[in-house]
Write a protein that holds these residues in place. Structure first.
Motif, PDB file in Angstrom:
ATOM      1  N   UNK A   2       6.760  -5.904  28.711  1.00 24.11           N
ATOM      2  CA  UNK A   2       7.295  -7.101  29.929  1.00 24.11           C
ATOM      3  C   UNK A   2       8.296  -8.324  29.162  1.00 24.11           C
ATOM      4  N   UNK A   3       9.716  -7.705  29.805  1.00 19.52           N
ATOM      5  CA  UNK A   3      10.459  -9.483  29.662  1.00 19.52           C
ATOM      6  C   UNK A   3      10.106 -10.708  30.276  1.00 19.52           C
ATOM      7  N   UNK A   4       9.397 -10.651  31.581  1.00 15.01           N
ATOM      8  CA  UNK A   4       9.068 -11.844  32.183  1.00 15.01           C
ATOM      9  C   UNK A   4       7.544 -11.161  32.329  1.00 15.01           C
ATOM     10  N   UNK A   5       7.555 -11.972  33.281  1.00 10.68           N
ATOM     11  CA  UNK A   5       5.555 -11.861  33.766  1.00 10.68           C
ATOM     12  C   UNK A   5       6.344 -11.308  35.216  1.00 10.68           C
ATOM     13  N   UNK A   6       5.409 -10.203  35.252  1.00  8.94           N
ATOM     14  CA  UNK A   6       6.215  -9.066  36.163  1.00  8.94           C
ATOM     15  C   UNK A   6       7.339  -8.278  35.991  1.00  8.94           C
ATOM     16  N   UNK A   7       7.792  -8.002  34.933  1.00  8.50           N
ATOM     17  CA  UNK A   7       9.086  -7.251  34.814  1.00  8.50           C
ATOM     18  C   UNK A   7       8.918  -6.729  33.900  1.00  8.50           C
ATOM     19  N   UNK A   8       8.955  -5.254  34.235  1.00  8.60           N
ATOM     20  CA  UNK A   8       8.714  -4.063  32.363  1.00  8.60           C
ATOM     21  C   UNK A   8       9.954  -3.418  33.162  1.00  8.60           C
ATOM     22  N   UNK A   9      10.335  -3.368  31.451  1.00  7.97           N
ATOM     23  CA  UNK A   9      11.546  -2.265  30.964  1.00  7.97           C
ATOM     24  C   UNK A   9      10.444  -0.640  30.019  1.00  7.97           C
ATOM     25  N   UNK A  10      10.801   0.838  31.113  1.00  5.92           N
ATOM     26  CA  UNK A  10      10.412   0.423  30.899  1.00  5.92           C
ATOM     27  C   UNK A  10      11.340   2.153  29.490  1.00  5.92           C
ATOM     28  N   UNK A  11      10.989   2.086  28.689  1.00  6.63           N
ATOM     29  CA  UNK A  11      12.510   3.108  27.649  1.00  6.63           C
ATOM     30  C   UNK A  11      12.293   4.372  27.993  1.00  6.63           C
ATOM     31  N   UNK A  12      13.555   4.673  28.541  1.00  7.78           N
ATOM     32  CA  UNK A  12      13.391   5.916  28.367  1.00  7.78           C
ATOM     33  C   UNK A  12      13.522   7.814  27.325  1.00  7.78           C
ATOM     34  N   UNK A  13      13.325   8.022  27.220  1.00  9.40           N
ATOM     35  CA  UNK A  13      13.798   9.005  26.556  1.00  9.40           C
ATOM     36  C   UNK A  13      14.917   9.192  24.838  1.00  9.40           C
ATOM     37  N   UNK A  14      15.405   9.457  24.426  1.00  5.16           N
ATOM     38  CA  UNK A  14      15.690   9.541  23.178  1.00  5.16           C
ATOM     39  C   UNK A  14      16.211   7.873  23.336  1.00  5.16           C
ATOM     40  N   UNK A  15      15.512   6.971  23.137  1.00  2.00           N
ATOM     41  CA  UNK A  15      15.724   5.747  23.250  1.00  2.00           C
ATOM     42  C   UNK A  15      16.731   4.973  24.516  1.00  2.00           C
ATOM     43  N   UNK A  17      18.924   6.647  25.252  1.00  2.00           N
ATOM     44  CA  UNK A  17      20.468   7.258  25.368  1.00  2.00           C
ATOM     45  C   UNK A  17      20.622   8.785  26.114  1.00  2.00           C
ATOM     46  N   UNK A  18      22.175   8.739  26.809  1.00  2.00           N
ATOM     47  CA  UNK A  18      22.656   9.844  28.022  1.00  2.00           C
ATOM     48  C   UNK A  18      21.906  11.234  26.804  1.00  2.00           C
ATOM     49  N   UNK A  19      21.014  11.641  27.600  1.00  2.00           N
ATOM     50  CA  UNK A  19      21.267  11.981  30.174  1.00  2.00           C
ATOM     51  C   UNK A  19      20.053  11.005  29.939  1.00  2.00           C
ATOM     52  N   UNK A  20      19.526   9.990  29.455  1.00  4.89           N
ATOM     53  CA  UNK A  20      18.688   9.468  29.668  1.00  4.89           C
ATOM     54  C   UNK A  20      18.468   7.681  30.226  1.00  4.89           C
ATOM     55  N   UNK A  21      17.696   7.071  30.313  1.00  2.88           N
ATOM     56  CA  UNK A  21      17.809   5.964  30.996  1.00  2.88           C
ATOM     57  C   UNK A  21      17.050   5.099  30.823  1.00  2.88           C
ATOM     58  N   UNK A  22      17.309   3.861  30.535  1.00  2.85           N
ATOM     59  CA  UNK A  22      15.799   2.860  31.121  1.00  2.85           C
ATOM     60  C   UNK A  22      15.596   2.756  32.506  1.00  2.85           C
ATOM     61  N   UNK A  23      14.612   2.656  32.701  1.00  2.00           N
ATOM     62  CA  UNK A  23      14.032   1.786  34.208  1.00  2.00           C
ATOM     63  C   UNK A  23      13.401   0.801  34.621  1.00  2.00           C
ATOM     64  N   UNK A  24      13.139   0.073  35.250  1.00  4.37           N
ATOM     65  CA  UNK A  24      12.770  -1.650  35.846  1.00  4.37           C
ATOM     66  C   UNK A  24      11.824  -0.782  36.041  1.00  4.37           C
ATOM     67  N   UNK A  25      10.698  -1.553  36.386  1.00  6.59           N
ATOM     68  CA  UNK A  25       9.634  -2.153  37.157  1.00  6.59           C
ATOM     69  C   UNK A  25       9.170  -3.234  37.596  1.00  6.59           C
ATOM     70  N   UNK A  26       9.361  -3.483  39.024  1.00  2.00           N
ATOM     71  CA  UNK A  26       8.448  -4.438  39.414  1.00  2.00           C
ATOM     72  C   UNK A  26       7.493  -4.947  40.294  1.00  2.00           C
ATOM     73  N   UNK A  27       6.849  -4.940  40.260  1.00  2.48           N
ATOM     74  CA  UNK A  27       5.169  -4.304  40.680  1.00  2.48           C
ATOM     75  C   UNK A  27       5.137  -2.859  41.269  1.00  2.48           C
ATOM     76  N   UNK A  28       5.805  -2.970  42.684  1.00  2.00           N
ATOM     77  CA  UNK A  28       5.843  -1.382  42.998  1.00  2.00           C
ATOM     78  C   UNK A  28       7.260  -0.747  43.403  1.00  2.00           C
TER      79      UNK A  28
END
Length: 276
Positions: A2-15, A17-28
Motif C-alpha cells: 500500500x503506497x497511500x491509504x486505499x492505493x496498492x501496488x501489486x508487483x508483477x512476476x519477475x519483479x 520486469x518484461x514480459x510482466x508489469x506491476x499493477x495498481x489496485x484502487x478499491x474495485x
C-alpha cells in the motif's frame, strides 16, 4: 504494497520486469493486467483500466468483464502484432507473446484523456511517443502511475514503428508539472516524494540523449544500420527472442539516425552513415 491509504501496488512476476508489469489496485479498480496470469486471476472481479496495449500491460485483460482501454472493440494478438512489428515478424511475435505472457483476445471500451473514474478519482494523461495510445494516471491527486515512464536503468522504449523518441521526450515533461506524493512505475519500485521522482524522471528521459551520443560516437567510421545493430548500443545483450529484439533495436537506431542526418551531424555514404 500500500503506497497511500486505499492505493496498492501489486508487483508483477519477475519483479515486474518484461514480459510482466506491476499493477495498481484502487478499491474495485485495477490498472494494467500484466502481473502474470495467476496473479490477475485473483483480481478478475474488478474493473480494469489499461494504460496502453503493449502485451506486458494487457496480457491478463481477457480475464476481466469490464475493460477500459485507449481503444475500442476487439483486441487480438494479430491486431497488436501488426501494430508493433513488420509483416515478416508477425507470426514470430505472436508465438513469443502468447507463450511468454498468455495474452488472448479481449473486448474493451474506450476511455478518453481526463477523468476516467470519478470516485476514487483517476485521471488519464496522454503521454505519447512510447506508443500512440500510452497514458499515465493521476490517482486521488496523490499517486502518479507512470506506466512505461518506468524509471528503469534501460530507459525509454520506442522500438515499435509508431513510436517517436523525441515526442516521448517532450511528453514526459508533462509529468514534471503534476502534483503527486508517490510515483508508481510499471517495471520498477515506487518512488516516494516528488523531488526524488522528478530526479529519476529526468535521468530516465536523458537516456534518449545518451543513446543518440553513443550512436554518433560509433559513426567516427562509416557503418550501416545493420552494423550498428550488431554492436547493440541500446540493448547491449539480447538473452531472449533475439530476432525481435534486433528489430526493436533497429527501429530505435533508425529514429536516431533520421534526426542526426536531418541536423547535419551525420551523412550517408554508399548505404553507410558517418559523422560529419
Amino acid at each position: 504494497m500500500e503506497v497511500i491509504k486505499g492505493v496498492g501496488v501489486i508487483e508483477g512476476l519477475n519483479r515486474g520486469k518484461f514480459p510482466y508489469c506491476n499493477v495498481v489496485k484502487v478499491g474495485e479498480i485495477v490498472i494494467d493486467a500484466g502481473a502474470g496470469i495467476e496473479v490477475m486471476r485473483k483480481l478478475r472481479d474488478k474493473k480494469l483500466i489499461l494504460s496502453h496495449l503493449h502485451p506486458d500491460h494487457s496480457s491478463g485483460a481477457w480475464l476481466f468483464k469490464k475493460i477500459l482501454a485507449p481503444e475500442e472493440g476487439k483486441i487480438t494478438l494479430d491486431s497488436l502484432a501488426r501494430r508493433f512489428v513488420t509483416p515478416d515478424l508477425v507470426e514470430t511475435w505472436k508465438r513469443f507473446i502468447s507463450t511468454s505472457t498468455g495474452l488472448r483476445e479481449f473486448e474493451c471500451e474506450r476511455y478518453e484523456e481526463g477523468v476516467v473514474i470519478e470516485e476514487p478519482e483517476i485521471i488519464a494523461i496522454s503521454v505519447k511517443g512510447h506508443t500512440i495510445d500510452h497514458h499515465v494516471f493521476l490517482i486521488e491527486q496523490k499517486v502518479l502511475f507512470g506506466g512505461d515512464v518506468d524509471l528503469t536503468s534501460f530507459g525509454p522504449f520506442y522500438g515499435n514503428p509508431e513510436a517517436d523518441p523525441y515526442l516521448f521526450e517532450k511528453e514526459i515533461d508533462k509529468l514534471l508539472d503534476l502534483d503527486f506524493e508517490v510515483f508508481v512505475s510499471a517495471h520498477s519500485k515506487p518512488v516516494f516524494g516528488k523531488e526524488e521522482a522528478v530526479s529519476k524522471i529526468l535521468e530516465f528521459k536523458n537516456k534518449i540523449k545518451e543513446r543518440e551520443d553513443k550512436i554518433l560516437a560509433l559513426l567516427e567510421e562509416p557503418k550501416s544500420i545493420d552494423e550498428i545493430v550488431e554492436l547493440s548500443p541500446i540493448y547491449g545483450r539480447k538473452p531472449y527472442a533475439k530476432e525481435i529484439l534486433d528489430f526493436f533495436e533497429k527501429v530505435m537506431i533508425e529514429k536516431h539516425i533520421k534526426k542526426l542526418e536531418k541536423e547535419g551531424k551525420i551523412r550517408e555514404e554508399d548505404g553507410k552513415y558517418v559523422k560529419v
